[in-house]
Write a protein that holds these residues in place. Structure first.
Motif, short mmCIF file in Angstrom:
data_model
loop_
_atom_site.label_atom_id
_atom_site.label_comp_id
_atom_site.label_asym_id
_atom_site.label_seq_id
_atom_site.Cartn_x
_atom_site.Cartn_y
_atom_site.Cartn_z
N GLY A 192 32.53 37.27 51.60
CA GLY A 192 32.26 38.70 51.73
C GLY A 192 33.45 39.62 51.60
O GLY A 192 33.34 40.81 51.93
N LYS A 193 34.57 39.10 51.13
CA LYS A 193 35.73 39.95 50.91
C LYS A 193 35.73 40.51 49.49
O LYS A 193 34.92 40.13 48.65
CB LYS A 193 37.03 39.17 51.18
CG LYS A 193 37.26 38.86 52.65
CD LYS A 193 37.44 40.12 53.46
CE LYS A 193 37.79 39.86 54.92
NZ LYS A 193 37.94 41.11 55.68
N PHE A 194 36.66 41.44 49.23
CA PHE A 194 36.82 42.03 47.90
C PHE A 194 38.20 41.65 47.39
O PHE A 194 39.17 42.37 47.59
CB PHE A 194 36.66 43.55 47.95
CG PHE A 194 36.53 44.19 46.60
CD1 PHE A 194 35.28 44.47 46.07
CD2 PHE A 194 37.66 44.50 45.84
CE1 PHE A 194 35.15 45.05 44.81
CE2 PHE A 194 37.55 45.08 44.59
CZ PHE A 194 36.29 45.35 44.07
N PRO A 195 38.31 40.48 46.74
CA PRO A 195 39.63 40.05 46.26
C PRO A 195 40.01 40.76 44.97
O PRO A 195 39.19 40.98 44.09
CB PRO A 195 39.45 38.55 46.04
CG PRO A 195 38.00 38.41 45.66
CD PRO A 195 37.27 39.46 46.46
N VAL A 196 41.28 41.10 44.86
CA VAL A 196 41.84 41.66 43.63
C VAL A 196 43.05 40.79 43.25
O VAL A 196 43.94 40.59 44.08
CB VAL A 196 42.29 43.11 43.82
CG1 VAL A 196 43.02 43.62 42.57
CG2 VAL A 196 41.09 44.00 44.13
N ARG A 197 43.05 40.28 42.04
CA ARG A 197 44.18 39.46 41.60
C ARG A 197 45.31 40.37 41.12
O ARG A 197 45.15 41.15 40.18
CB ARG A 197 43.77 38.50 40.48
CG ARG A 197 44.94 37.61 40.04
CD ARG A 197 44.53 36.49 39.13
NE ARG A 197 45.67 35.66 38.79
CZ ARG A 197 45.61 34.56 38.06
NH1 ARG A 197 44.43 34.14 37.60
NH2 ARG A 197 46.69 33.86 37.79
N VAL A 198 46.44 40.27 41.78
CA VAL A 198 47.62 41.02 41.37
C VAL A 198 48.27 40.25 40.22
O VAL A 198 48.58 39.07 40.35
CB VAL A 198 48.60 41.19 42.55
CG1 VAL A 198 49.87 41.93 42.12
CG2 VAL A 198 47.91 41.94 43.70
N ARG A 199 48.51 40.92 39.12
CA ARG A 199 48.89 40.24 37.89
C ARG A 199 50.36 39.86 37.81
O ARG A 199 50.74 39.07 36.95
CB ARG A 199 48.52 41.12 36.69
CG ARG A 199 47.01 41.35 36.58
CD ARG A 199 46.66 42.35 35.51
NE ARG A 199 45.21 42.54 35.45
CZ ARG A 199 44.40 41.83 34.65
NH1 ARG A 199 44.90 40.90 33.87
NH2 ARG A 199 43.10 42.07 34.65
N LYS A 200 51.17 40.44 38.68
CA LYS A 200 52.61 40.16 38.64
C LYS A 200 53.15 40.25 40.05
O LYS A 200 52.78 41.15 40.82
CB LYS A 200 53.31 41.17 37.72
CG LYS A 200 54.81 40.97 37.58
CD LYS A 200 55.39 42.02 36.64
CE LYS A 200 56.90 41.86 36.48
NZ LYS A 200 57.47 42.89 35.56
N GLU A 201 54.03 39.33 40.41
CA GLU A 201 54.64 39.37 41.73
C GLU A 201 55.61 40.55 41.85
O GLU A 201 56.53 40.69 41.04
CB GLU A 201 55.41 38.08 42.01
CG GLU A 201 54.55 36.87 42.27
CD GLU A 201 55.39 35.68 42.70
OE1 GLU A 201 56.26 35.25 41.90
OE2 GLU A 201 55.20 35.21 43.84
N VAL A 202 55.40 41.38 42.87
CA VAL A 202 56.32 42.46 43.21
C VAL A 202 56.39 42.53 44.73
O VAL A 202 55.43 42.17 45.43
CB VAL A 202 55.88 43.82 42.63
CG1 VAL A 202 56.04 43.88 41.13
CG2 VAL A 202 54.44 44.14 43.02
N THR A 203 57.48 42.99 45.25
CA THR A 203 57.64 43.10 46.69
C THR A 203 56.61 44.08 47.26
O THR A 203 56.51 45.21 46.81
CB THR A 203 59.05 43.59 47.04
OG1 THR A 203 60.02 42.67 46.50
CG2 THR A 203 59.24 43.70 48.54
N GLY A 204 55.82 43.60 48.22
CA GLY A 204 54.81 44.45 48.84
C GLY A 204 53.48 44.45 48.14
O GLY A 204 52.57 45.19 48.54
N HIS A 205 53.36 43.63 47.04
CA HIS A 205 52.09 43.53 46.31
C HIS A 205 51.71 44.92 45.76
O HIS A 205 52.57 45.60 45.20
CB HIS A 205 51.00 42.91 47.19
CG HIS A 205 51.50 41.79 48.05
ND1 HIS A 205 52.26 40.74 47.56
CD2 HIS A 205 51.38 41.56 49.38
CE1 HIS A 205 52.57 39.91 48.55
NE2 HIS A 205 52.05 40.38 49.66
N VAL A 206 50.46 45.35 45.89
CA VAL A 206 50.05 46.65 45.33
C VAL A 206 49.75 47.66 46.44
O VAL A 206 50.33 48.75 46.47
CB VAL A 206 48.83 46.49 44.42
CG1 VAL A 206 48.29 47.86 44.00
CG2 VAL A 206 49.18 45.67 43.17
N ALA A 207 48.85 47.32 47.34
CA ALA A 207 48.39 48.30 48.33
C ALA A 207 49.53 48.81 49.20
O ALA A 207 49.65 50.02 49.45
CB ALA A 207 47.29 47.68 49.20
#
Length: 331
Positions: A192-207
């Motif tokens: 029941g989660k909403f996963p989003v695949r982050v396409r590139k590793e960056v510090t802190g991810h996206v959100a």
């Protein structure tokens, strides 16, 4: 940093033991603080057996923390299983139940600590068991370094509070197998989660990068006397924050262009942004600014204890999520 290359699993024979992502296998929640207790409650709410491990916490305290959040979920309208999954505590990783099919790691935000835990896990779990870290800013490539089976290690970063907010950012490391990433995405969807695949590793991810950018400017505006802490919160919660619950920046500006959409917006108003970007602040979080922040936040919110604010936040989030279930189109 070189681009990530898909890495085939070094143990294809053992991979056949990986359960389906929608199975009813036990989930290990490793680290049971604020994030871990939320994860434990959520997995249980969705009907999965949950095993809690955190040598630094008393078993009763872990059980109570998960039970409080689980009780909140069971009394809400948030979809869950008919019967909650059992929640147990293991004294150590050597005392895990059989058949653990997934690990959600929530240890302290220390690379050394996480790597040490993974070394201990690898001596116990079969090589096909996917291990997801809730890390706020560490990279999967660093966490998985030194693992015997790095192909099954990835980031599964929730947004706080994880028992309410659906988002999970899934980030692969340089050695993560694509099959493990796909399995994790399917697993999070199944619970029941909403996963989003982050396409590139960056510090802190996206959100957290987006929220950090906003926080930096909020600190600048407060330090410069443009607005108080309370006024800044009001501006967001009565303005763009309401819209952000429904649409992100790109849809916002696409609609801002009228019938011509994003192209029309960029043509007519796009050049106004660089001027604002150039004027954005780069505040120092020194002692004086920290004191100013604490004073203003306490002036605005210090009349009530933090747990009361937390409870109110959760009730408001439940109401907002209910509205989104009605308003959001099916996918």
């Amino acid at each position: 940093m070189p681009p990530r290359r898909p890495r085939p699993c070094a143990c294809q024979g053992a991979m056949t033991g990986r359960p389906g992502p929608d199975g009813a296998f036990p989930v290990l929640v490793l680290g049971v603080g604020t994030i871990g207790s939320g994860w434990g409650a959520w997995f249980s709410h969705r009907g999965l057996p949950v095993c809690l491990v955190d040598p630094g916490r008393e078993p009763a305290a872990m059980q109570d923390a998960v039970a409080a959040r689980l009780g909140q979920l069971r009394q809400s309208d948030i979809p869950g299983a008919e019967a909650a999954g059992d929640v147990t505590v293991a004294k150590s990783l050597r005392a895990l139940p059989e058949g653990v099919g997934f690990v959600q790691e929530n240890a302290t935000e220390s690379l050394d600590a996480k790597q040490a835990l993974l070394r201990e896990l690898e001596a116990i779990l079969p090589p096909w068991t996917v291990i997801a870290s809730s890390t706020t800013s560490l990279k999967a490539s660093d966490i998985q370094a030194g693992c015997r089976h790095p192909e099954r290690v990835l980031v599964g970063h929730p947004f706080n509070p994880p028992h309410l907010l659906p988002l999970v950012e899934v980030v692969a490391g340089h050695q993560t197998d694509d099959a493990a990433v796909g399995w994790a995405m399917d697993f999070y969807r199944a619970v029941g989660k909403f996963p989003v695949r982050v396409r590139k590793e960056v510090t802190g991810h996206v959100a957290n990068r987006l929220t950090s950018a906003l926080f930096r400017e909020a600190v600048h505006l407060l330090a410069e006397g443009v607005a108080t802490a309370a006024e800044l919160d009001d501006v967001l919660t009565h303005g763009p924050g309401l819209r952000w619950a429904l649409q992100g920046p790109w849809l916002t500006y696409h609609l801002g262009g009228g019938a011509g959409g994003i192209a029309a917006y960029l043509e007519h108003l796009g050049d106004t942004h660089p001027a604002r970007w150039a004027d954005l602040g780069e505040p120092e979080l020194n002692d004086g600014v920290r004191r100013m922040i604490v004073e203003q936040v306490l002036a605005a919110y210090g009349s009530r204890p933090v747990p009361e604010w937390t409870g109110e936040r959760d009730r408001q989030l439940e109401a907002l999520l209910a509205l989104k279930r009605i308003a959001d189109p099916p996918t």
